[in-house]
Design an enzyme around this catalytic site. Structure first.
Site, PDB file in Angstrom:
ATOM      1  N   LYS A 187       0.830  -1.209   0.000  1.00  0.00           N
ATOM      2  CA  LYS A 187       0.000   0.000   0.000  1.00  0.00           C
ATOM      3  C   LYS A 187       0.862   1.256   0.000  1.00  0.00           C
ATOM      4  CE  LYS A 187      -3.970  -1.924  -0.162  1.00  0.00           C
ATOM      5  NZ  LYS A 187      -4.563  -2.848   0.782  1.00  0.00           N
ATOM      6  N   LYS A 214      -2.017  -9.844  -7.633  1.00  0.00           N
ATOM      7  CA  LYS A 214      -3.329 -10.455  -7.448  1.00  0.00           C
ATOM      8  C   LYS A 214      -4.425  -9.599  -8.087  1.00  0.00           C
ATOM      9  CE  LYS A 214      -4.472  -8.320  -3.055  1.00  0.00           C
ATOM     10  NZ  LYS A 214      -5.228  -8.385  -1.840  1.00  0.00           N
ATOM     11  N   LYS A 224      -9.691  -4.969  -6.499  1.00  0.00           N
ATOM     12  CA  LYS A 224     -10.842  -4.160  -6.885  1.00  0.00           C
ATOM     13  C   LYS A 224     -10.487  -2.895  -7.640  1.00  0.00           C
ATOM     14  CE  LYS A 224     -13.785  -5.286  -3.000  1.00  0.00           C
ATOM     15  NZ  LYS A 224     -12.984  -5.104  -1.787  1.00  0.00           N
TER      16      LYS A 224
HETATM   17  P1  AMP Z   1     -10.687  -7.141  -0.294  1.00  0.00           P
HETATM   18  O1  AMP Z   1     -11.136  -7.049  -1.714  1.00  0.00           O
HETATM   19  O2  AMP Z   1      -9.245  -6.795  -0.136  1.00  0.00           O
HETATM   20  O3  AMP Z   1     -11.588  -6.461   0.664  1.00  0.00           O
HETATM   21  O4  AMP Z   1     -10.747  -8.689   0.089  1.00  0.00           O
HETATM   22  C1  AMP Z   1     -11.945  -9.360   0.433  1.00  0.00           C
HETATM   23  C2  AMP Z   1     -11.710 -10.852   0.477  1.00  0.00           C
HETATM   24  O5  AMP Z   1     -11.396 -11.350  -0.830  1.00  0.00           O
HETATM   25  C3  AMP Z   1     -10.534 -11.280   1.372  1.00  0.00           C
HETATM   26  O6  AMP Z   1     -10.908 -12.479   2.024  1.00  0.00           O
HETATM   27  C4  AMP Z   1      -9.422 -11.544   0.409  1.00  0.00           C
HETATM   28  O7  AMP Z   1      -8.531 -12.528   0.890  1.00  0.00           O
HETATM   29  C5  AMP Z   1     -10.156 -12.064  -0.813  1.00  0.00           C
HETATM   30  N1  AMP Z   1      -9.410 -11.723  -2.038  1.00  0.00           N
HETATM   31  C6  AMP Z   1      -9.220 -10.478  -2.543  1.00  0.00           C
HETATM   32  N2  AMP Z   1      -8.495 -10.530  -3.689  1.00  0.00           N
HETATM   33  C7  AMP Z   1      -8.228 -11.845  -3.895  1.00  0.00           C
HETATM   34  C8  AMP Z   1      -7.536 -12.564  -4.922  1.00  0.00           C
HETATM   35  N3  AMP Z   1      -7.013 -11.942  -5.975  1.00  0.00           N
HETATM   36  N4  AMP Z   1      -7.474 -13.930  -4.828  1.00  0.00           N
HETATM   37  C9  AMP Z   1      -8.031 -14.572  -3.779  1.00  0.00           C
HETATM   38  N5  AMP Z   1      -8.701 -13.964  -2.792  1.00  0.00           N
HETATM   39  C10 AMP Z   1      -8.808 -12.620  -2.833  1.00  0.00           C
END
Ligand code: AMP
Length: 337
Positions: free
Chosen positions: A113, A195, A198
């Site tokens: 970040k 990865k 969003k």
């Molecule tokens: P976030 O989008 O960072 O709020 O993540 C929400 C959930 O989605 C968390 O449990 C992350 O571990 C999972 N997550 C987000 N991006 C990935 C990705 N590229 N692959 C697998 N899990 C993901």
């Protein structure tokens, strides 16, 4: 038998993508049948990287709707918004007293970040894992269905549990990352660069809201190469990622065909045709995403329903949060009347 408690959250920083689905939500949907589940929209967490709140309400509604459209049942789980539970902020304060700067600075997500946003390295960004620990511990959850990117945050949460219990007495159980498969899932961006996420690299991210033509376009230009140079070669991560997606949305015989084609290919004898693989994947992905997208739009059109889900979710979550905070205050000698 008392059901084990599960907690997980998703930040309201934009549209949900396949990483969120396969890394997290799919597990939530299965877990709601077997566990005592709390799922929340992490709107406080989104402030650490997205200080502009003009779109926050829309984003919270969307993440709520996307969770429900993916199969979460607000009657079976507590589905709530983080800021509806001020008890989390109180626990965050207490946990901050046992969070060490050096440990927080070392977390890979913090370093990422900082790299992405060098002009906004705020204290909340540094203490993101502390707030995440508070999110989990407020319900004394033991299972946390998250993607691989969150593994280290869970380790930090366990450190706080040990420190808290050691200092003030046994209040918290240790939480662990959970996935139904043998390993935690990580979906890569379609260009193979990090990865899927969003808010970055949107043309290489497959969103649950993507229209059919966008899904096709993005998959058709996903990164590939000229093929393996020897039979049964290990797949490069961007190719493995396409296979991961194929395994998720395509029929087993289709997956087997492309696996065999890959394994039987070598330099000068390339059997695998990545163009065909991507065409098939695109077709199957459209079948997968379309019903979810349509359901999300229907839910978003009914604001009263969404508001009632959030209200009932907050009420359910509050019961458990209040019980934990009472136990914490007691353990810390913060109860005076
Ligand atoms: P976030 O989008 O960072 O709020 O993540 C929400 C959930 O989605 C968390 O449990 C992350 O571990 C999972 N997550 C987000 N991006 C990935 C990705 N590229 N692959 C697998 N899990 C993901």
């Amino acid at each position: 038998m008392l059901k084990e408690t599960v907690l997980s959250g998703i930040r309201s920083t934009g549209f949900l993508h396949l990483g969120n689905y396969f890394g997290a939500i799919r597990n939530y949907v299965r877990m709601q049948e077997e566990y005592n589940c709390y799922f929340f929209v992490a709107n406080w967490h989104s402030l650490t990287t997205h200080p502009d709140t003009s779109e926050l309400r829309t984003s919270v509604h969307r993440v709520m709707a996307e969770n429900i459209a993916c199969g979460l049942d607000p009657e079976k789980v507590a589905l709530y918004v983080q800021s509806d539970l001020p008890e989390i902020a109180e626990l965050y304060l207490y946990l901050n007293t046992m969070a060490y700067k050096g440990e927080l600075e070392k977390t890979p997500t913090f370093k990422d970040k900082v790299r992405q946003n060098p002009e906004n390295v705020n204290a909340a960004l540094l203490t993101y894992p502390v707030l995440m620990a508070a999110d989990i511990l407020i319900h004394r959850a033991v299972k946390v269905p998250v993607g691989k990117d969150q593994e280290q945050h869970l380790e930090i949460a366990r450190n706080y549990v040990q420190r808290f219990n050691h200092r003030y007495g046994n209040v918290f159980p240790e939480p662990h990352a959970f996935n139904y498969g043998s390993k935690l899932v990580k979906i890569l961006s379609l260009d193979g660069n990090g990865k899927m996420s969003k808010s970055e690299n949107q043309m290489n991210t497959l969103y649950l809201a993507d229209e059919d033509d966008q899904v096709i376009k993005k998959i058709m230009k996903a990164k590939t190469d000229s093929g393996p140079s020897t039979p049964n070669e290990e797949k490069p991560d961007y190719i493995e990622n396409l296979f991961t997606l194929l395994r998720e949305v395509s029929a087993p015989d289709v997956v087997k065909k492309y696996e065999d084609d890959f394994n039987n290919s070598s330099a000068g004898n390339c059997i695998i045709r990545y163009g065909d693989l991507k065409k098939q994947l695109a077709e199957d992905m459209v079948q997968f995403i379309t019903p979810i997208r349509e359901k999300v739009n229907a839910i978003l059109g009914d604001e009263n329903y969404l508001k009632s889900v959030m209200k009932i979710g907050a009420e359910k979550a509050k019961v458990s949060a209040e019980a934990t905070i009472t136990a914490v205050r007691e353990a810390m000698n913060l109860n005076y009347h």
